[in-house]
Every structure is written in C-alpha cells, then in structure tokens.
Design a protein around this motif. Sequence first.
Motif, PDB file in Angstrom:
ATOM      1  N   ARG A 128       0.805  -1.212   0.000  1.00 40.31           N
ATOM      2  CA  ARG A 128       0.000   0.000   0.000  1.00 40.31           C
ATOM      3  C   ARG A 128       0.841   1.267   0.000  1.00 40.31           C
ATOM      4  O   ARG A 128       0.357   2.339  -0.327  1.00 40.31           O
ATOM      5  N   LEU A 129       2.127   1.117   0.388  1.00 38.84           N
ATOM      6  CA  LEU A 129       3.008   2.291   0.394  1.00 38.84           C
ATOM      7  C   LEU A 129       3.361   2.666  -1.039  1.00 38.84           C
ATOM      8  O   LEU A 129       3.530   1.779  -1.887  1.00 38.84           O
ATOM      9  N   ASN A 130       3.503   3.962  -1.283  1.00 36.48           N
ATOM     10  CA  ASN A 130       3.961   4.331  -2.614  1.00 36.48           C
ATOM     11  C   ASN A 130       5.489   4.280  -2.650  1.00 36.48           C
ATOM     12  O   ASN A 130       6.152   4.078  -1.624  1.00 36.48           O
ATOM     13  N   LEU A 131       6.021   4.405  -3.844  1.00 35.51           N
ATOM     14  CA  LEU A 131       7.454   4.162  -4.068  1.00 35.51           C
ATOM     15  C   LEU A 131       8.334   5.040  -3.179  1.00 35.51           C
ATOM     16  O   LEU A 131       9.292   4.588  -2.570  1.00 35.51           O
ATOM     17  N   ARG A 132       7.951   6.299  -3.085  1.00 37.67           N
ATOM     18  CA  ARG A 132       8.742   7.257  -2.313  1.00 37.67           C
ATOM     19  C   ARG A 132       8.818   6.804  -0.851  1.00 37.67           C
ATOM     20  O   ARG A 132       9.887   6.763  -0.249  1.00 37.67           O
TER      21      ARG A 132
ATOM     22  N   ARG B 273       8.354   3.815   0.312  1.00 36.79           N
ATOM     23  CA  ARG B 273       9.113   2.571   0.441  1.00 36.79           C
ATOM     24  C   ARG B 273      10.604   2.878   0.560  1.00 36.79           C
ATOM     25  O   ARG B 273      11.303   2.330   1.411  1.00 36.79           O
ATOM     26  N   ILE B 274      11.076   3.767  -0.313  1.00 39.22           N
ATOM     27  CA  ILE B 274      12.501   4.109  -0.291  1.00 39.22           C
ATOM     28  C   ILE B 274      12.852   4.783   1.029  1.00 39.22           C
ATOM     29  O   ILE B 274      13.859   4.465   1.658  1.00 39.22           O
ATOM     30  N   TYR B 275      11.978   5.685   1.492  1.00 40.16           N
ATOM     31  CA  TYR B 275      12.213   6.333   2.778  1.00 40.16           C
ATOM     32  C   TYR B 275      12.309   5.282   3.875  1.00 40.16           C
ATOM     33  O   TYR B 275      13.181   5.350   4.742  1.00 40.16           O
ATOM     34  N   ALA B 276      11.405   4.293   3.846  1.00 39.86           N
ATOM     35  CA  ALA B 276      11.366   3.272   4.886  1.00 39.86           C
ATOM     36  C   ALA B 276      12.680   2.492   4.896  1.00 39.86           C
ATOM     37  O   ALA B 276      13.279   2.278   5.962  1.00 39.86           O
ATOM     38  N   ILE B 277      13.150   2.107   3.707  1.00 43.31           N
ATOM     39  CA  ILE B 277      14.391   1.329   3.649  1.00 43.31           C
ATOM     40  C   ILE B 277      15.568   2.169   4.141  1.00 43.31           C
ATOM     41  O   ILE B 277      16.397   1.706   4.937  1.00 43.31           O
ATOM     42  N   LEU B 278      15.620   3.413   3.700  1.00 43.35           N
ATOM     43  CA  LEU B 278      16.721   4.287   4.124  1.00 43.35           C
ATOM     44  C   LEU B 278      16.691   4.487   5.626  1.00 43.35           C
ATOM     45  O   LEU B 278      17.727   4.443   6.293  1.00 43.35           O
ATOM     46  N   THR B 279      15.480   4.681   6.183  1.00 43.48           N
ATOM     47  CA  THR B 279      15.360   4.864   7.630  1.00 43.48           C
ATOM     48  C   THR B 279      15.872   3.625   8.354  1.00 43.48           C
ATOM     49  O   THR B 279      16.634   3.737   9.324  1.00 43.48           O
ATOM     50  N   ALA B 280      15.499   2.450   7.889  1.00 43.84           N
ATOM     51  CA  ALA B 280      15.953   1.206   8.523  1.00 43.84           C
ATOM     52  C   ALA B 280      17.475   1.122   8.483  1.00 43.84           C
ATOM     53  O   ALA B 280      18.112   0.788   9.490  1.00 43.84           O
ATOM     54  N   LEU B 281      18.050   1.469   7.332  1.00 43.20           N
ATOM     55  CA  LEU B 281      19.515   1.425   7.199  1.00 43.20           C
ATOM     56  C   LEU B 281      20.183   2.359   8.208  1.00 43.20           C
ATOM     57  O   LEU B 281      21.148   1.989   8.889  1.00 43.20           O
ATOM     58  N   VAL B 282      19.637   3.574   8.290  1.00 45.68           N
ATOM     59  CA  VAL B 282      20.229   4.566   9.198  1.00 45.68           C
ATOM     60  C   VAL B 282      20.097   4.083  10.644  1.00 45.68           C
ATOM     61  O   VAL B 282      21.052   4.164  11.433  1.00 45.68           O
ATOM     62  N   ILE B 283      18.913   3.548  11.005  1.00 46.84           N
ATOM     63  CA  ILE B 283      18.695   3.085  12.380  1.00 46.84           C
ATOM     64  C   ILE B 283      19.692   1.981  12.720  1.00 46.84           C
ATOM     65  O   ILE B 283      20.316   1.997  13.795  1.00 46.84           O
ATOM     66  N   ILE B 284      19.860   1.038  11.788  1.00 46.42           N
ATOM     67  CA  ILE B 284      20.776  -0.076  12.064  1.00 46.42           C
ATOM     68  C   ILE B 284      22.205   0.440  12.229  1.00 46.42           C
ATOM     69  O   ILE B 284      22.921   0.049  13.159  1.00 46.42           O
ATOM     70  N   THR B 285      22.619   1.345  11.366  1.00 50.48           N
ATOM     71  CA  THR B 285      23.982   1.868  11.448  1.00 50.48           C
ATOM     72  C   THR B 285      24.204   2.595  12.769  1.00 50.48           C
ATOM     73  O   THR B 285      25.196   2.360  13.468  1.00 50.48           O
ATOM     74  N   ILE B 286      23.233   3.458  13.137  1.00 50.54           N
ATOM     75  CA  ILE B 286      23.396   4.239  14.378  1.00 50.54           C
ATOM     76  C   ILE B 286      23.381   3.301  15.582  1.00 50.54           C
ATOM     77  O   ILE B 286      24.233   3.414  16.486  1.00 50.54           O
ATOM     78  N   SER B 287      22.452   2.317  15.598  1.00 45.35           N
ATOM     79  CA  SER B 287      22.399   1.438  16.765  1.00 45.35           C
ATOM     80  C   SER B 287      23.657   0.573  16.834  1.00 45.35           C
ATOM     81  O   SER B 287      24.144   0.294  17.929  1.00 45.35           O
ATOM     82  N   GLY B 288      24.196   0.187  15.682  1.00 46.00           N
ATOM     83  CA  GLY B 288      25.471  -0.552  15.682  1.00 46.00           C
ATOM     84  C   GLY B 288      26.566   0.274  16.327  1.00 46.00           C
ATOM     85  O   GLY B 288      27.309  -0.216  17.189  1.00 46.00           O
ATOM     86  N   GLY B 289      26.616   1.551  15.950  1.00 48.51           N
ATOM     87  CA  GLY B 289      27.624   2.456  16.523  1.00 48.51           C
ATOM     88  C   GLY B 289      27.440   2.588  18.025  1.00 48.51           C
ATOM     89  O   GLY B 289      28.411   2.504  18.801  1.00 48.51           O
ATOM     90  N   LEU B 290      26.150   2.725  18.466  1.00 49.02           N
ATOM     91  CA  LEU B 290      25.875   2.882  19.895  1.00 49.02           C
ATOM     92  C   LEU B 290      26.307   1.637  20.669  1.00 49.02           C
ATOM     93  O   LEU B 290      26.896   1.732  21.750  1.00 49.02           O
ATOM     94  N   VAL B 291      26.006   0.464  20.088  1.00 44.72           N
ATOM     95  CA  VAL B 291      26.404  -0.790  20.738  1.00 44.72           C
ATOM     96  C   VAL B 291      27.924  -0.833  20.889  1.00 44.72           C
ATOM     97  O   VAL B 291      28.435  -1.209  21.951  1.00 44.72           O
TER      98      VAL B 291
ATOM     99  N   SER C 266      14.441  -1.817  -9.994  1.00 43.48           N
ATOM    100  CA  SER C 266      13.222  -2.313 -10.632  1.00 43.48           C
ATOM    101  C   SER C 266      12.141  -1.249 -10.710  1.00 43.48           C
ATOM    102  O   SER C 266      11.319  -1.272 -11.613  1.00 43.48           O
ATOM    103  N   HIS C 267      12.142  -0.311  -9.758  1.00 47.56           N
ATOM    104  CA  HIS C 267      11.059   0.679  -9.763  1.00 47.56           C
ATOM    105  C   HIS C 267      11.458   2.020 -10.347  1.00 47.56           C
ATOM    106  O   HIS C 267      10.606   2.813 -10.702  1.00 47.56           O
ATOM    107  N   ILE C 268      12.746   2.302 -10.394  1.00 44.83           N
ATOM    108  CA  ILE C 268      13.136   3.632 -10.887  1.00 44.83           C
ATOM    109  C   ILE C 268      14.044   3.513 -12.111  1.00 44.83           C
ATOM    110  O   ILE C 268      13.673   3.921 -13.209  1.00 44.83           O
ATOM    111  N   LEU C 269      15.223   2.926 -11.913  1.00 41.37           N
ATOM    112  CA  LEU C 269      16.192   2.961 -13.012  1.00 41.37           C
ATOM    113  C   LEU C 269      15.723   2.137 -14.205  1.00 41.37           C
ATOM    114  O   LEU C 269      15.831   2.576 -15.351  1.00 41.37           O
TER     115      LEU C 269
END
Lengths: 123, 490
Positions: B4-8, B10-28, B206-209
């Motif tokens: 149900r999410l639109n493309l934009r 979806r990309i935001y969601a993936i980027l947010t997940a990446l950033v969260i994982i990176t920051i939490s890795g650093g915190l750990v 698959s969705h943009i390029l």
Amino acid sequence: MKTGFDILITDHNPHVRRFIAREMTAAGYRVQEAECGADVLFQVSGNKAVDLLILDPDLPDIDSAVLLQRLRKRTPALPVVIHAFSSDMEDHPEYLKSDRFVEKRGASIEHLKEVIQDLLIRR
Amino acid sequence: MWLRLNLRHRIYAILTALVIITISGGLVMVWYTYRMERLFSGIIGRDLVGFQVAAALEASLVHQKGFVSYYYLDGDPEWLRRLGEYRQIFKERLREAEILSDTPRQQEILESIRSEYNEYIQIKDRVIDYYKTGQRKALADVHPQLRELFFHIVDQCEVYKHIFTDQIQEARAEAHDQAEQLRYVAGAAILLELLLALFLAFVLVSHILGPVRRLTLAAEGGEGPGRIDNEITALSRSVRGLIQDAGQVHLELERSREHLLQSEKMALVGKLAAGTAHSIRNPLTSVKMRLFSLGRSLVLSDTQKEDFEVISQEIRHIDTIVQNFLEFSRPPKLQFQEISPSTVVDMALQLLSHRLDAYDATVTLQRSNPLPTISGDPEQLKEVLVNLIVNACEAMGRGGAIVIREETAVLPRVGKAAVIHLSDNGPGMSEAVAAKAVQPFFTTKDEGTGLGLSIALRILEEHEGTLNIQSAEGEGATFTIALPVKGADT
C-alpha cells in the motif's frame, strides 16, 4: 394555328398557373388547372381527358419522381411538357435533356408556347 | 502494508531502517568499549594488584625459610637480621593485602594466615633460642610442628593467590562471552544491512532505473544511441521532445478542429441558403413572368421606362443571388477525368475573351510546359478560374494587367502539385479582408453575393487542392491554386 386542344396546367404557385392559363387561352387552347399531385392524376385519367400536360413536378403533396412514374404508367400516350427549374430536375436527367423540357424563367412563356405547338401539330 | 506504500515512502522506509541499524550498531560499539574498559580496569586495578600482593606475600614467606639453618651452620647473626627484614616485608605485604581485601573469604583467609603466622613466629623464635642455647632435643621436637605450620601458611597464601587468578580468569571468560555476543550482534547487523541494501538496490533498479531506462528507450524510439550513459538526462531530453511534439499535435488538433467547425458552419449556412433560395425563387419567377408580360404590352414614357428597367435589373440581381445561393448549397457533382490544368486555363481565357476585351485587360500567360495531368472536373475548375479572373477584372477596373504563372511544386500539405498563380495589379486588399475573403457572404462589392470565392474554395477542396491569397493594400493580389498530381511518387 390549330385550336381546340385541352391543356392541363400544373404549378403549385397559383399566379404562375393563372399566367400560363391566360397565355394559353389567348393562344386558343382550352385550359384546365391542377394545384397538386392528386389533382393532376385525377384530371388526366378523368372522363374529359386532356391532350397535353404542362407540369412543374415540384408539388407539395407528392414526390416528383413518384408523380412522373405514375404518369408514365397510367397515361403513356399523354405528351408532358416539363416547365420547371433545371436545378429541381437534376435527379431526372432524361427529362432535362429532352425537347419537352422548358426552363422556368421570366420569358419562358414564349418558349413554352413553341414547344406545345410543335408537339400538338406533330400529332 | 508494504504494497500500500507508494514508491517514495518505500525508499524512505528502507533508508530509515539502514540509518537506524547503522546508528544502533555504533551505539552498541560505544557501549561495548565502555564495558570492556570497566572490565579491564577492574582486572588491572583490583585483581592484578591483589595477585601481585598475594604473590609477594607468598614470596616473602618462602624467603624466610633457610636463614635459621644458615645461622646454625656458621653462627653469623647477619642471617637472623635478614630473617627479620623478610618478616618485616611479610607483615607489610599482609597489611597491604588486608587493605585490598574486600570479600569475607579473603578476610577470613588473611585472618587465618595472620594468626598462624604469629604462631609460627613464636615457635620460630623459640627454635632460634634453642639453637642459641643448644637444646638439640627440644629443637628436634619442635621442628616437625614448625615445618607443618610453615607449609600450611604457604598453602593458605597459595589459596589467597588463587582467589585473584580465578577472578582474572572469570573476567577473561566474561570478556570473551561479551565479545562473542557482540560479534553475533555485529554479524546480524551486517547481514541485515546487506539485505536492506540489496532490497534498496532492487527497489531502485526495478522501480526507478529500470522503468526510466525502458521509458528512455521507448521515448527515443530506438533512434538514439544504443548505450545510454545517463538515463535521467536522456529521459529529460526525451520528455522535452515529447512535450514539444505534444504541443505541435495540440496545435494541429486545434487547427483541424477549427477546420471541422468551419465545415459544420458551412454546412449549416448551406442549408439555410438552400431553404431561403428555394422559398424566394418561386414567387420571384412569378414576378419575372408578370414583368415580362407587362413589358410586352406596356407603352411607357421615358421616366417610366427607366423605372421599369431598374426594376427588371434589380430583379435580375436578386435572381443571381438566389442562383448563387442554390449553387453554394448544393455541392456540385464532380465528373472527374484526367486533365492538365493548363487546358482549363486556356478554356477559361477563351470563355472570357470578350469580357477581358470589355475591361481592356491584358493577360500574360507564363507557361514553360503544360502542367502535368491531374484528376479533376474541367467545368468546375474552369468556373474557379473564371470566378478569379472576373474578380480580378472587377477589382482592377479598366486597363488592368493579369499575370497567370504555371509551375509544378512540392507543397507541405498537398505533396507534388500543379500550381497556378493568378496575379492582378488592382488595389489589393488588407490582411483582414484577405482572411475573410473566402468566408460565405463576405463581399466588398455592391452587387456581390459573397459566395464566389466560397464556391471556388469548395471546388478546390473537393479536388484536395488549396487556395491561397497573398495581398497587401495597393499592391495587387495573388491567388494561388494548388492541385495535387495523382500517382506521383512523392
């Protein structure tokens, strides 16, 4: 000039009809008038049959093609002179090109008289 | 949910997940370094010092052994002095150990060491006395007890030392466990980031390029270069092209719609003209007949004759208008045949020779070769030319000059065409008048019906030809007829 012929004049404009009738009477013919298609068909097949028909087939109650066809069928021997606008007769080129067609104009009465005289003398 | 999410988003969601994982890795990692630091400083600060003290305690005890025997052998009091030194060192070490000890077990052991040591010292001193006094019998009795007590204290010291080695071992095991856990967490984070990055790459491709690339290729219509270096640039170029194309199509559509509207208007006007003409013609004919009759018999004065003439003339004019109306309303039935337009020009000039003489007009015909044959109705085309030539004569007045130039050309809308230019040196007309000239019922003449050029244009259109007017006020006018040459290759 031979006289004593009966001519039926058909035109839906009464002033045109009367004018032709007046001219023909002056030329020595006996005239009858018809103002619509039903009138024409009735008079040509009546007891007092006519010798010649002057016809403008542009009549209010009948299509010109139908009228001409019926006349050919019922009275094939009756000479018919078409006195009409050439533009109205474009669908009937067989009449348009015959010598029994007189283009309706201001001065067409003289031409009409000549054609009628030719036809009746030839008989 | 994901679908149900639109493309934009979806990309935001993936980027947010990446950033969260990176920051939490650093915190750990930061947390882990603190924890390690604490662990090691605990080991170094407490356990290592404790171990060193315990080792020194044991060493200072072990060193006390042997001095009494040496003293017994050579009787040098120096040995007893050194024994006293080591006893002092042991006491200091023991005190240090007591200060460092913080668990009850440590304190218990140290307590036991102290009491046993005190006992040992007392016995030892007694042994020294026995040596000094030479009581060999008593010496032999005490020695085993003393030896046993010494080794027990050494054992106790050993136990005390082991407490610290155990603690160090424990801390090492703990550090090892935590490092292992952290490796797992880091491994999981790396895996998750990898997956998310792959997913992001998949979404982007698959969705943009991918679509952008396909769109670009489609938009370029396979005409562009096979390799596209920058899809976005190529796409924006294509889209700009498409926008331009769309603009052009829109313009053409507008034009064709105008043309259609004009055609519909013409059809309506035609119907109106036909109805009007048909209704007028009948009584008008009656009038003409009566006028003719009147003219035959009437004897008139001059003024009356003039009135009569004017009436007749005006009625003839009305008749012409009605005839034009009828002609305009009824599309002519064209009888096509192969004919050269040059022949039609000749026919028209021949027909108009008297009229041209009457206007005293000179006609110059510029013809190198007769024009190629076209499919057309000679009578109708002749009418067009007659109409244009008569118009020119009427515009020029007496003594005008007409130039008729024939040529073949390839025109944008017609293709290969036979072209006739008809120029006069009359007064010309303004742009506004030229634009309106072919509209039905537009006329600048007193006795015109405004249908002549309309009819001419319609005849040409039925030949799939065109009529163009070029004129400026005071510079004459040029009418250009173009008729398509059928069967031409281009």
